[in-house]
Design an enzyme around this catalytic site. Structure first.
Site, mmCIF file in Angstrom:
data_model
loop_
_atom_site.group_PDB
_atom_site.id
_atom_site.type_symbol
_atom_site.label_atom_id
_atom_site.label_comp_id
_atom_site.label_asym_id
_atom_site.label_seq_id
_atom_site.Cartn_x
_atom_site.Cartn_y
_atom_site.Cartn_z
ATOM 1 N N GLN A 173 34.823 43.451 44.528
ATOM 2 C CA GLN A 173 34.986 45.229 44.944
ATOM 3 C C GLN A 173 33.757 46.248 44.693
ATOM 4 O O GLN A 173 33.780 47.090 45.431
ATOM 5 C CB GLN A 173 36.153 45.648 43.885
ATOM 6 C CG GLN A 173 37.513 44.871 43.977
ATOM 7 C CD GLN A 173 38.019 44.871 45.786
ATOM 8 O OE1 GLN A 173 38.163 46.007 46.317
ATOM 9 N NE2 GLN A 173 38.113 43.536 46.150
ATOM 10 N N HIS A 186 79.041 78.234 53.342
ATOM 11 C CA HIS A 186 79.054 76.994 52.964
ATOM 12 C C HIS A 186 80.615 76.819 52.606
ATOM 13 O O HIS A 186 81.180 75.654 53.292
ATOM 14 C CB HIS A 186 78.132 76.578 52.048
ATOM 15 C CG HIS A 186 76.693 76.299 52.285
ATOM 16 N ND1 HIS A 186 75.915 77.224 52.581
ATOM 17 C CD2 HIS A 186 76.084 75.153 52.313
ATOM 18 C CE1 HIS A 186 74.747 76.705 52.937
ATOM 19 N NE2 HIS A 186 74.689 75.487 52.714
ATOM 20 N N HIS A 234 31.857 46.794 48.121
ATOM 21 C CA HIS A 234 32.224 47.550 48.975
ATOM 22 C C HIS A 234 31.388 48.597 49.490
ATOM 23 O O HIS A 234 31.062 48.761 50.637
ATOM 24 C CB HIS A 234 33.608 47.888 48.586
ATOM 25 C CG HIS A 234 34.856 47.073 49.323
ATOM 26 N ND1 HIS A 234 34.923 46.912 50.678
ATOM 27 C CD2 HIS A 234 35.841 46.501 48.487
ATOM 28 C CE1 HIS A 234 36.005 46.020 50.822
ATOM 29 N NE2 HIS A 234 36.491 45.804 49.503
ATOM 30 N N ASP A 274 43.082 40.487 49.902
ATOM 31 C CA ASP A 274 42.328 41.440 50.942
ATOM 32 C C ASP A 274 42.496 40.829 52.262
ATOM 33 O O ASP A 274 42.389 41.478 52.988
ATOM 34 C CB ASP A 274 41.050 41.503 50.364
ATOM 35 C CG ASP A 274 40.469 42.507 49.805
ATOM 36 O OD1 ASP A 274 41.422 43.478 49.500
ATOM 37 O OD2 ASP A 274 39.361 42.462 49.046
ATOM 38 N N GLU A 328 43.953 50.756 42.132
ATOM 39 C CA GLU A 328 44.217 50.074 43.348
ATOM 40 C C GLU A 328 44.328 48.533 43.193
ATOM 41 O O GLU A 328 45.565 48.130 43.524
ATOM 42 C CB GLU A 328 42.950 50.474 44.327
ATOM 43 C CG GLU A 328 43.218 49.671 45.779
ATOM 44 C CD GLU A 328 42.097 49.839 46.420
ATOM 45 O OE1 GLU A 328 42.201 49.834 47.812
ATOM 46 O OE2 GLU A 328 41.092 49.922 45.926
ATOM 47 N N HIS A 329 43.761 47.888 42.373
ATOM 48 C CA HIS A 329 43.787 46.515 42.328
ATOM 49 C C HIS A 329 43.656 46.236 41.022
ATOM 50 O O HIS A 329 42.874 46.712 40.255
ATOM 51 C CB HIS A 329 42.636 45.756 43.118
ATOM 52 C CG HIS A 329 42.515 45.977 44.528
ATOM 53 N ND1 HIS A 329 41.573 46.944 44.880
ATOM 54 C CD2 HIS A 329 43.170 45.485 45.502
ATOM 55 C CE1 HIS A 329 41.687 46.752 46.479
ATOM 56 N NE2 HIS A 329 42.523 45.785 46.641
#
Length: 435
Positions: A265, A425, A268, A366, A332-333
């Site tokens: 990661q 109503h 990235h 992934d 996230e992961h």
């Protein structure tokens, strides 16, 4: 990687230890995004083109996914690559077809009053596929295929061009596997603005989309947030910014594997953040030594090192505390590299995707396991999930009432309406419950 002893921190220190990189929320990012959106709103396609030339290095270009284009892309790649891409696409399709929401059966809450939940695809989905430094064709599969399974009528895919203005052949093949007619080479906030307002360009028209999807850098993430806040603006899937991974490791973990996951990661981009949570100094030392050793041979080592400057190593008392730290961060992961990895899943409440045990590499998720890898970042996992087929659909309740049902339930509804001071109503209910 900054080492932290969790037990020594007060509440403020713990918040700081789990803070995202400050550059993700710099004011300058928002200023640039607002400038781009204001310009595109005023000048339309001409503004998009100008910003694309300035930031992408090339004007927007529509790439038609024709038989000839697909054949050329296939010829440009080794057969093993095309087979791998096809397997990944099929796994994504199988998973999302199996998890596509279906209409519920009729539910009778009162005799004569039945309701059900029905699902419908959204009209137009704007799909952002990151690119630039690497062709993330996997992100195209992970979004465009679930959208197709959902039945979305119009899927508009945008992705940054390569530095030479070209498109990677794998991106063409991924688009073909997803059943797309075309993709647009345009990236950044200008692409999000185009999907938001709808623009006419030299190569054709990008329509305004109902909902925006996809991960991206800080500018893309801010552009999605800004678009969703506009009057009548599109909705968005989730905060999906730079990548995140938290690894929980006990003394039984394989340091080489834990380090490889962290680096997968970190490479990235510089804004990616990785966190290691472990209970023993010896485990931490072994993993960090592996990180340094593996960095030496990584082609993207410079990017990974920049990311590691924002990384954290957190020492905890035990695995229960490790899970508590992970839940506070909401990664996230999440990779659980522990002897009792499966048992620890019950303690996890907030993560975009969880990878359980030695063999569950985050990389499998992934690319090819099936679930979408487009997941919430920046703590979004505390309240949101990743992309599913349902992300591209809306649900609505459908209520059917017989005369007898209205007779039974009308007086109840009317009384409650009057309790709230809403006489109109109440009268609407009365008209249906008085024979």
């Amino acid at each position: 990687m900054k080492r932290i002893d969790w037990s020594s921190l007060d509440a403020a220190g713990r918040r700081e230890a789990l803070a995202r990189p400050k550059r993700r929320s710099q004011a300058s990012v928002g200023d640039v995004v607002r400038a781009i959106f204001d310009d595109v709103e005023a000048r339309g396609g001409a503004a998009v083109t100008d910003w694309a030339v300035k930031l992408d290095g090339a004007p927007p270009r529509r790439i038609a996914i024709t038989d000839a284009a697909v054949a050329a892309a296939r010829d440009a790649l080794p057969p093993a690559d095309t087979r791998a891409l096809r397997v990944a696409a099929e796994n994504v399709r199988v998973f999302h077809e199996a998890t596509r929401p279906t209409d519920t059966a009729l539910i009778e809450t009162t005799p004569g009053v039945t309701s059900r939940l029905v699902w419908r695809p959204i009209g137009a989905a704007g799909i952002y596929v990151p690119g630039g430094t690497a062709p993330l064709f996997s992100s195209l599969l992970m979004q465009a295929i679930p959208a197709a399974v959902a039945g979305v009528g119009e899927r508009v895919v945008v992705t940054p061009p390569a530095k030479d203005g070209s498109v990677h052949p794998a991106m063409i093949l991924a688009a073909a596997e997803a059943g797309l007619d075309a993709i647009w080479l345009i990236g950044g906030a200008q692409a999000i603005a185009a999907l938001t307002y709808g623009v006419v360009l030299d190569d054709g028209e990008i329509p305004a989309c109902d909902k925006l999807f996809g991960p991206g850098n800080a500018y893309v993430a801010e552009a999605k947030r800004y678009a969703a806040a506009l009057p009548n603006g599109p909705s968005v899937d989730m905060p999906a910014g730079p990548s995140e991974l938290l690894v929980i490791a006990d003394r039984f973990c394989d340091p080489e594997i834990a380090a490889a996951d962290l680096l997968s990661q970190a490479e990235h981009d510089a804004d990616a953040q990785v966190i290691l949570v472990a209970e023993r100094d010896a485990t931490i030392d072994a993993i960090l030594a592996e990180v340094e050793a593996q960095l030496e041979t990584l082609p993207r080592a410079d990017i990974a090192r920049a990311s590691l400057s924002e990384a954290r190593v957190i020492k905890v008392a035990d695995m229960a505390e490790a899970c508590a730290v992970s839940n506070l961060y909401g990664p996230e992961h999440l990779a659980i590299q522990a002897e009792e990895a499966e048992a620890l899943v019950a303690s996890i409440r907030a993560a975009g995707a969880v990878f359980v045990g030695r063999w569950a590499a985050e990389t499998l998720g992934d690319y090819a396991a099936g679930p979408s890898h487009v997941l919430p970042t920046d703590g979004g996992a505390r309240t949101l999930g990743g992309i599913t087929t349902a992300s591209f659909m809306t649900s609505m309740s459908v209520q059917t009432v017989t005369e007898a049902g209205a007779e039974r339930l009308g007086p109840i509804a009317a009384r409650l309406a009057r309790l709230e001071g809403l006489e109109a109503h109440a009268r609407a209910a009365d008209l249906r419950s008085v024979g």
